[in-house]
Design an enzyme around this catalytic site. Structure first.
Site, PDB file in Angstrom:
ATOM      1  N   CYS A 178       0.815  -1.229   0.000  1.00 33.21           N
ATOM      2  CA  CYS A 178       0.000   0.000   0.000  1.00 33.21           C
ATOM      3  C   CYS A 178       0.841   1.268   0.000  1.00 33.21           C
ATOM      4  O   CYS A 178       0.299   2.370  -0.084  1.00 33.21           O
ATOM      5  CB  CYS A 178      -0.937  -0.012   1.191  1.00 33.21           C
ATOM      6  SG  CYS A 178      -1.637  -1.631   1.503  1.00 33.21           S
ATOM      7  N   HIS A 318      -3.122   8.103   5.672  1.00 37.92           N
ATOM      8  CA  HIS A 318      -3.279   6.768   5.097  1.00 37.92           C
ATOM      9  C   HIS A 318      -4.669   6.259   5.481  1.00 37.92           C
ATOM     10  O   HIS A 318      -5.375   5.700   4.666  1.00 37.92           O
ATOM     11  CB  HIS A 318      -2.165   5.855   5.617  1.00 37.92           C
ATOM     12  CG  HIS A 318      -2.129   4.525   4.941  1.00 37.92           C
ATOM     13  ND1 HIS A 318      -2.070   4.383   3.574  1.00 37.92           N
ATOM     14  CD2 HIS A 318      -2.157   3.254   5.444  1.00 37.92           C
ATOM     15  CE1 HIS A 318      -2.052   3.100   3.255  1.00 37.92           C
ATOM     16  NE2 HIS A 318      -2.116   2.384   4.368  1.00 37.92           N
ATOM     17  N   GLU A 329      -1.514   5.579  13.208  1.00 39.97           N
ATOM     18  CA  GLU A 329      -1.260   6.813  12.465  1.00 39.97           C
ATOM     19  C   GLU A 329      -1.583   8.039  13.326  1.00 39.97           C
ATOM     20  O   GLU A 329      -0.837   9.026  13.329  1.00 39.97           O
ATOM     21  CB  GLU A 329      -2.095   6.830  11.176  1.00 39.97           C
ATOM     22  CG  GLU A 329      -1.775   8.027  10.289  1.00 39.97           C
ATOM     23  CD  GLU A 329      -2.377   7.917   8.892  1.00 39.97           C
ATOM     24  OE1 GLU A 329      -3.266   7.074   8.693  1.00 39.97           O
ATOM     25  OE2 GLU A 329      -1.940   8.681   8.013  1.00 39.97           O
ATOM     26  N   LYS A 350      -9.841   7.857   1.749  1.00 43.67           N
ATOM     27  CA  LYS A 350     -10.258   6.456   1.544  1.00 43.67           C
ATOM     28  C   LYS A 350     -11.693   6.244   2.012  1.00 43.67           C
ATOM     29  O   LYS A 350     -12.330   5.265   1.633  1.00 43.67           O
ATOM     30  CB  LYS A 350      -9.324   5.510   2.285  1.00 43.67           C
ATOM     31  CG  LYS A 350      -7.933   5.402   1.658  1.00 43.67           C
ATOM     32  CD  LYS A 350      -7.140   4.252   2.264  1.00 43.67           C
ATOM     33  CE  LYS A 350      -5.738   4.154   1.667  1.00 43.67           C
ATOM     34  NZ  LYS A 350      -4.819   5.197   2.171  1.00 43.67           N
ATOM     35  N   HIS A 355      -9.683   1.869  -0.795  1.00 46.93           N
ATOM     36  CA  HIS A 355      -8.230   1.717  -0.707  1.00 46.93           C
ATOM     37  C   HIS A 355      -7.697   1.189  -2.037  1.00 46.93           C
ATOM     38  O   HIS A 355      -7.921   0.038  -2.393  1.00 46.93           O
ATOM     39  CB  HIS A 355      -7.901   0.751   0.435  1.00 46.93           C
ATOM     40  CG  HIS A 355      -6.444   0.703   0.790  1.00 46.93           C
ATOM     41  ND1 HIS A 355      -5.432   1.136  -0.045  1.00 46.93           N
ATOM     42  CD2 HIS A 355      -5.823   0.254   1.917  1.00 46.93           C
ATOM     43  CE1 HIS A 355      -4.268   0.960   0.545  1.00 46.93           C
ATOM     44  NE2 HIS A 355      -4.473   0.430   1.729  1.00 46.93           N
ATOM     45  N   PHE A 414       1.714  -2.969   4.034  1.00 48.41           N
ATOM     46  CA  PHE A 414       2.030  -4.286   4.584  1.00 48.41           C
ATOM     47  C   PHE A 414       3.525  -4.506   4.372  1.00 48.41           C
ATOM     48  O   PHE A 414       4.052  -4.212   3.292  1.00 48.41           O
ATOM     49  CB  PHE A 414       1.296  -5.390   3.805  1.00 48.41           C
ATOM     50  CG  PHE A 414      -0.094  -5.685   4.279  1.00 48.41           C
ATOM     51  CD1 PHE A 414      -0.705  -4.941   5.266  1.00 48.41           C
ATOM     52  CD2 PHE A 414      -0.801  -6.749   3.730  1.00 48.41           C
ATOM     53  CE1 PHE A 414      -1.992  -5.241   5.688  1.00 48.41           C
ATOM     54  CE2 PHE A 414      -2.083  -7.054   4.141  1.00 48.41           C
ATOM     55  CZ  PHE A 414      -2.689  -6.294   5.125  1.00 48.41           C
TER      56      PHE A 414
END
Lengths: 433, 428
Positions: A178, A318, A329, A350, A355, A414
């Site tokens: 991502c 994010h 975050e 998002k 996403h 990830f």
């Protein structure tokens, strides 16, 4: 040593909210949601049956050339987004004075596999579920299609862009889950800075909305399971969030050496002025609850751009809508900005786009730049249940007018890669916009 | 450009069909031994093209920092992590770090740059039993999914697993990239790591590249495309008729000169530059004339302000594919003119490890600069007509001239060409 500055002069987007940058921005401002029941295949048996798909999509233009036999739907998104970005910038690799000075970096998806292809393979060589290679060879003539191989090569999308636009300079494709799109843009900035190119086409493209991709995230339990209410399923930072919503699409930016852009009188949207690039080295899927790794990426971007935390006007987060990312975050932002964190607008688009995985960092970079251009902070939709641990200003009430000098865009993947990009208003000077 | 940070190689590791570490691979090169053999991990007895460069005696549990990692990753990741472990051990950066009062800065200035093959066809085969059971019935596929496929499937196939686990295993937290660009990914990761150190983003970088080129479904396509040989991998030879795919991994520890000096590190060679460019043509195309590669080689030497006279040797891509070999020979010939720089290649020994191949070549080239011995192409009988002017040897030769530089060439799908230049260390 004077550093070469990087201007952003073109934007192109294909997203669940629209087929270009303008309609995507309008969708964000109109508080639209890109989520709905999955249309591309029968997902009715799956634990999760909705996604943020690019809707009613037909390619922007009829394209000619042999290379198009290797196009997949999501690489078609890339072609369209990149075409829009070049058109918007008013330059093209084939028309600049020195073609070799025009490079390309793509953040590309992992799932180059094609389910129909895998189905034919299973039918041909693994009818009972185990592969028999001698049977594949027996059926070789019937099974073999060059296009299958061309479409599923790891750099198939990059190659398509190279051929479509006549790139003969720097070319690279990166994948850090991502964080791919953010890293692609950061890398492109460095290529211009170090003098290897004067122009870069950089961005990302992805779709994992296919049986294998949706399966992979269902197996992990990473997706939101609000099947009955897709439009409110992506709720970053909300207390009731329970996973992300898979999206698809592409975004590309044209990056250009500042002096070249000025010299040709180009419209400069913003400066890509800094990048933070770190590893969390914590766990494969989880981010550190305290925000370690992410916070160094944010600090790295600030230091790289030579600005202070107090200069930052907005963070495009994010904000995936998973329990751990949003907490981590939030804590990273608190660690960097201290008390100021509570006064700083932080939103996750998002909540509306879903996403886009390898393209997420790219579309969010595009949105960050559009936010600067329109002097408007996009919102975080679907905030209904406060999470006491996520207590920043997530711009829940709707898009907010605000003059923006410095904007950050976070992307965390990830595997623990953290990318933070820093954009400056073209007329930003320390202390005032 | 001379005021820029110098970048040194201070650690190396590799696994391939010709050896499970750099020393073994080096010995095999000098002795003229190849690891290419019939594919043994699957029954392909009816295939016309059955050769490959497979790791001999694959014992993954012994190749990883901890056994339980095996369940979380794919075979390609085992190779990459193993090479990274070797290079880190060889560099001795960990004992140095562990002696520091505060390791924070060290870890945050240590990067991991990886060349990854991306995903392989065989990683999808975990879905085949489910597909066989539900026979194209998508609703049943969805309903049975959770019972039939391992919940961690996605994590096992992440294209950035080697990057992630190298970071997690050693606590490195610096700049990172994961280049996925077919056979040039490893060499591009090396170039980006070099630039990251030069620009101050990192003080040292672990560079890793890995691939399982022997993925059989991919091999099926390579063979149909006419890219494989059924009998041998003979770079630049009259009888060259295709490449042989292989699996393997390589890793380097790169360090700024200051970082290497501070801890008194042993250096193998200095990375001095290079470029990655595309020819701008098709996914599977190679320009027969070698014009774009010629321009790239000139650009590379010019940027270093060196001439062919300064080159101790060239490590060619030399994959045994006639079109690739001949276009490469054209480019080398045009750039070297009358100098006749010694040219070698290593793929005859371990096969074409695709994404790992460029970085593997870099490790072996550094070994050549350090030991002042250049391995030859053992199985070269007579050069192809277009390759006759190349200064090719079959046996190892001493590097006793004044030339200190090496030029490496790496090529891949996407009409990609990558160059890297290296220089022998002064004390070598």
């Amino acid at each position: 040593m004077k550093q070469r500055r990087v201007a952003i002069t073109g934007i192109g987007v294909v997203s669940p909210l629209g087929h270009d940058a303008r309609s995507t921005w309008q969708g964000l401002m109109a508080r639209k949601s890109g989520m709905q029941k999955i249309q591309q295949f029968d997902a009715s048996g799956f634990p999760v049956r909705f996604a943020a798909e690019v809707k009613n999509y037909t390619p922007r233009a009829v394209r000619s050339g042999k290379h198009h036999r290797f196009t997949m739907p999501f690489t078609q998104f890339a072609l369209d987004a990149a075409t829009e970005a070049l058109h918007d910038a008013g330059i093209h690799p084939k028309t600049v004075a020195d073609n070799a000075r025009f490079g390309l970096v793509a953040g590309s998806g992992m799932m180059t596999g094609d389910f129909d292809h895998l189905t034919r393979f299973q039918q041909a060589a693994a009818f009972e579920g185990a592969v028999d290679w001698n049977i594949l060879q027996q059926q070789g003539d019937a099974f073999y299609r060059l296009n299958d191989f061309g479409r599923t090569a790891s750099n198939s999308g990059l190659s398509l862009l190279i051929q479509e636009f006549g790139i003969t300079g720097y070319a690279n494709s990166v994948h850090t889950a991502c964080a791919s799109g953010g890293q692609a843009l950061g890398l492109a900035m460095h290529v211009i800075r170090r003098g290897e190119a004067d122009y870069m086409l950089a961005g990302g493209f992805d779709s994992m909305i296919n049986p294998l991709g949706v399966s992979s995230f269902c197996l992990l339990g990473a997706l939101s399971s609000y099947n009955e209410t897709p439009e409110t399923a992506s709720r970053p930072f909300d207390g009731s969030r329970n996973g992300f919503v898979l999206g698809e699409g592409s975004a590309f930016l044209v990056l250009e050496l500042w002096e070249k852009a000025k010299a040709r009188g180009a419209k400069i949207y913003a400066e890509l002025a800094g990048e933070g690039n770190t590893l969390s080295s914590y766990r494969i899927t989880d981010s550190h609850p305290g925000g370690d790794g992410a916070n160094q990426a944010i600090q790295g971007a600030l230091a790289d751009a030579g600005v202070q935390p107090s200069d930052v006007d907005y963070i495009n987060a994010h904000g995936t809508s998973t329990k751990m990312n949003d907490l981590s975050e939030t804590n990273a932002i608190k660690a960097v900005f201290g008390e100021r964190a509570y006064k700083l607008p932080v939103s996750s688009t998002k909540s509306q786009t879903g996403h886009l995985i390898a393209a997420a960092g790219a579309i969010e970079a595009a949105i960050s730049v559009l936010a600067i251009q329109h002097a408007t902070v996009p919102m975080t939709k679907n905030q209904t249940t406060p999470d006491p641990a996520c207590d920043l200003d997530y711009v829940a009430e709707g898009p907010r007018e605000k003059s923006l000098g410095v904007v950050l865009s976070n992307s965390f993947g990830f595997g623990g890669t953290n990318s933070c990009l820093l954009f400056k208003h073209p007329e930003f000077e320390r202390g005032r916009v | 450009m001379s005021d820029l940070t110098r970048v040194m190689i201070t650690g190396m590791g590799a696994v391939s069909a010709s050896g499970m570490n750099i020393e073994a691979m080096w010995d095999a090169l000098l002795l003229g031994n190849t690891g290419i053999d019939e594919i043994k991990t699957a029954d392909i007895s009816t295939w016309s093209h059955r050769l490959g460069g497979e790791i001999k005696d694959y014992q993954p549990a012994k190749m990883l920092p901890e056994r339980k990692l095996l369940k979380a990753i794919s075979r390609q990741d085992v190779l990459g992590i193993s090479a990274a472990m070797q290079a880190i051990e060889d560099s001795q950066i960990l004992p140095y770090r562990d002696g520091l009062a505060d390791r924070t800065v060290f870890n945050e200035k240590t990067g991991v740059f990886v060349g990854s093959p991306g995903n392989k066809y065989d990683q999808q085969y975990d879905f085949l039993p489910l597909m066989a059971k539900t026979q194209n019935h998508m609703q049943a596929f969805g309903a049975e999914l959770m019972n039939e496929v391992h919940p961690m499937w996605l994590l096992r196939i992440l294209p950035n697993n080697v990057l992630a686990y190298t970071g997690i295993t050693y606590g490195f937290k610096g700049a990172n990239h994961n280049v996925v660009n077919h056979a040039t990914g490893g060499m591009q990761a090396l170039l980006e790591a070099y630039h990251a150190i030069q620009s101050g983003q990192a003080d040292r970088v672990v560079v890793v590249a890995y691939d399982v080129g022997t993925d059989l479904q991919a091999s099926f396509y390579y063979e149909r495309l006419g890219l494989l040989s059924a009998q041998h991998l003979k770079p630049f030879d009259m009888t060259h008729d295709g490449t042989i795919l292989a699996e393997g991994a390589a890793a380097l520890v790169l360090e700024s000169e200051a970082s290497a000096k501070t801890r008194g590190a042993t250096t193998y060679a200095e990375i001095t530059g290079g470029f990655a460019r595309t020819e701008g043509s098709g996914l599977f195309s190679i320009e027969a004339s070698g014009d774009a590669l010629t321009e790239l080689l000139r650009q590379t030497l010019d940027a270093q302000k060196i001439t062919p006279d300064d080159l101790a040797f060239i490590v060619a891509h030399g994959n045994g594919n006639p079109k690739s070999d001949i276009s490469e020979a054209h480019a080398i010939n045009r750039v070297q003119a009358d100098v006749r720089v010694p040219v070698t290649g290593f793929k005859w020994a371990m096969g074409h490890t695709l994404c790992a191949s460029g970085l593997m070549d870099a490790a072996l080239a550094a070994k050549a600069l350090k030991t002042r011995v250049l391995p030859g192409i053992e199985n070269l009988d007579a050069p192809a007509k277009a390759c006759e002017h190349l200064n090719l040897q079959t046996k190892p030769q001493a590097l006793d001239g004044d030339a200190k530089h090496a030029l490496l060439i790496n090529r891949g799908f996407g009409s990609m060409n990558v160059t890297v230049t290296m220089k022998a260390c002064d004390h070598a």
